[in-house]
Design a protein around this motif. Sequence first.
Motif, PDB file in Angstrom:
ATOM      1  N   ALA A  80      -5.639  -7.728  -2.707  1.00 39.02           N
ATOM      2  CA  ALA A  80      -6.600  -6.649  -2.447  1.00 39.02           C
ATOM      3  C   ALA A  80      -6.198  -5.369  -3.183  1.00 39.02           C
ATOM      4  O   ALA A  80      -7.044  -4.634  -3.686  1.00 39.02           O
ATOM      5  CB  ALA A  80      -6.712  -6.391  -0.948  1.00 39.02           C
ATOM      6  N   LYS A  81      -4.904  -5.105  -3.268  1.00 39.92           N
ATOM      7  CA  LYS A  81      -4.438  -3.927  -3.987  1.00 39.92           C
ATOM      8  C   LYS A  81      -4.781  -4.019  -5.474  1.00 39.92           C
ATOM      9  O   LYS A  81      -5.227  -3.037  -6.091  1.00 39.92           O
ATOM     10  CB  LYS A  81      -2.931  -3.759  -3.806  1.00 39.92           C
TER      11      LYS A  81
ATOM     12  N   TRP B  94      -1.820   7.515  -2.901  1.00 40.38           N
ATOM     13  CA  TRP B  94      -1.132   6.378  -2.299  1.00 40.38           C
ATOM     14  C   TRP B  94      -1.001   5.185  -3.234  1.00 40.38           C
ATOM     15  O   TRP B  94       0.024   4.508  -3.231  1.00 40.38           O
ATOM     16  CB  TRP B  94      -1.875   5.948  -1.025  1.00 40.38           C
ATOM     17  N   SER B  95      -2.000   4.931  -4.047  1.00 41.04           N
ATOM     18  CA  SER B  95      -1.966   3.737  -4.898  1.00 41.04           C
ATOM     19  C   SER B  95      -1.200   3.947  -6.192  1.00 41.04           C
ATOM     20  O   SER B  95      -0.855   2.976  -6.863  1.00 41.04           O
ATOM     21  CB  SER B  95      -3.393   3.298  -5.244  1.00 41.04           C
ATOM     22  N   GLU B  96      -0.949   5.204  -6.566  1.00 42.32           N
ATOM     23  CA  GLU B  96      -0.262   5.543  -7.823  1.00 42.32           C
ATOM     24  C   GLU B  96      -1.055   5.081  -9.044  1.00 42.32           C
ATOM     25  O   GLU B  96      -0.492   4.891 -10.124  1.00 42.32           O
ATOM     26  CB  GLU B  96       1.148   4.930  -7.861  1.00 42.32           C
ATOM     27  N   ALA B  97      -2.368   4.913  -8.905  1.00 44.53           N
ATOM     28  CA  ALA B  97      -3.203   4.432 -10.012  1.00 44.53           C
ATOM     29  C   ALA B  97      -3.904   5.582 -10.740  1.00 44.53           C
ATOM     30  O   ALA B  97      -4.962   5.395 -11.333  1.00 44.53           O
ATOM     31  CB  ALA B  97      -4.240   3.447  -9.487  1.00 44.53           C
TER      32      ALA B  97
ATOM     33  N   ALA C  27      -4.396  -1.690 -14.538  1.00 42.32           N
ATOM     34  CA  ALA C  27      -3.407  -0.829 -13.897  1.00 42.32           C
ATOM     35  C   ALA C  27      -2.408  -0.325 -14.927  1.00 42.32           C
ATOM     36  O   ALA C  27      -1.857  -1.101 -15.710  1.00 42.32           O
ATOM     37  CB  ALA C  27      -2.687  -1.588 -12.792  1.00 42.32           C
ATOM     38  N   GLY C  28      -2.171   0.981 -14.925  1.00 45.66           N
ATOM     39  CA  GLY C  28      -1.195   1.560 -15.830  1.00 45.66           C
ATOM     40  C   GLY C  28       0.127   1.794 -15.122  1.00 45.66           C
ATOM     41  O   GLY C  28       0.350   1.326 -13.998  1.00 45.66           O
ATOM     42  N   THR C  29       0.993   2.521 -15.774  1.00 51.58           N
ATOM     43  CA  THR C  29       2.276   2.881 -15.180  1.00 51.58           C
ATOM     44  C   THR C  29       2.050   3.625 -13.862  1.00 51.58           C
ATOM     45  O   THR C  29       1.200   4.522 -13.808  1.00 51.58           O
ATOM     46  CB  THR C  29       3.059   3.789 -16.139  1.00 51.58           C
TER      47      THR C  29
END
Length: 288
Positions: free
Chosen positions: A75-76, A190-193, A248-250
């Motif tokens: 899900a993430k 929270w997701s760091e995205a 998704a990146g760093t």
Amino acid sequence: MRTHRSILASTVLLVAAACGATQEAAPPPPVAAAPAPFAYALNLGVADLAERSQDLVLAVENLLAKLENHDLAAAKVAYIEARAPYEEIEVLRASFPELHLAIDGRPSDFPGGEVDPDFGGFHAIELALWAREDHKSALPFALALYDDVQSLRGLLRGPLDLDAATTFATMATRTGEVASRTITSEEETWSEATLTVIRHNWIGVHSVYRHFAGAVRDRDGVVAEQLDRAYRRALEVIARDFPVGEVAGTPFALVDREKRRKIADASLAFRARLLDAARTIGVGQVDA
């Protein structure tokens, strides 16, 4: 006694007078409204993002499936993949402010913050998945989000109340926000995205601008070249943060201060060139 000739002449005069009166009373033919400046270019940009909205619907559907399967890790991943198409579409947010708030509103946009009954959308799901590690509490938000992105898809396929000046203003605002808000990691705390959001904001802005690029180049080739260069340089700043084929990146926590400053400066340079382009083609006074 009136002769036939005089009667005939009188009749002709009466008929002519009647015809003249009729002609004077007739309303003028309708005049077609002039098309709004650059309406065709804007419609092409909207059409591109309308296609992207189908990707958004499918991505949210995939997120919903992962949540229903109780798969937190998957899900993430699905969440971040769903962020990308929306961040491109967001450049048109001036035409759907209420839906934008429902889909992408942050806690700070609501009086009660994250416990406000109206808070939902992506950031409520983000909070549930990362801050609470709880896929169950994310599910009702994902169900509501799925309905909202379907509504957005339908909206983008119909006529929008947009004009070139408003669209350029929104593009300038969004690229400015990358430096003033997104780069602080307020976007994806929270997701760091956050890098995914930044990258696809830039892509979405350019996907609309590119349909105006010919008009800009016709009026000032230097401005057109500077804008294209600013866009390429912005993407180059974060190019190594995205493995080939990955959305998704760093994680943003791993991006150092120097890199963050480069990202902010690149976005501000992109914004400045968008303002130059808007002035060049005369689509309204966009404030710097």
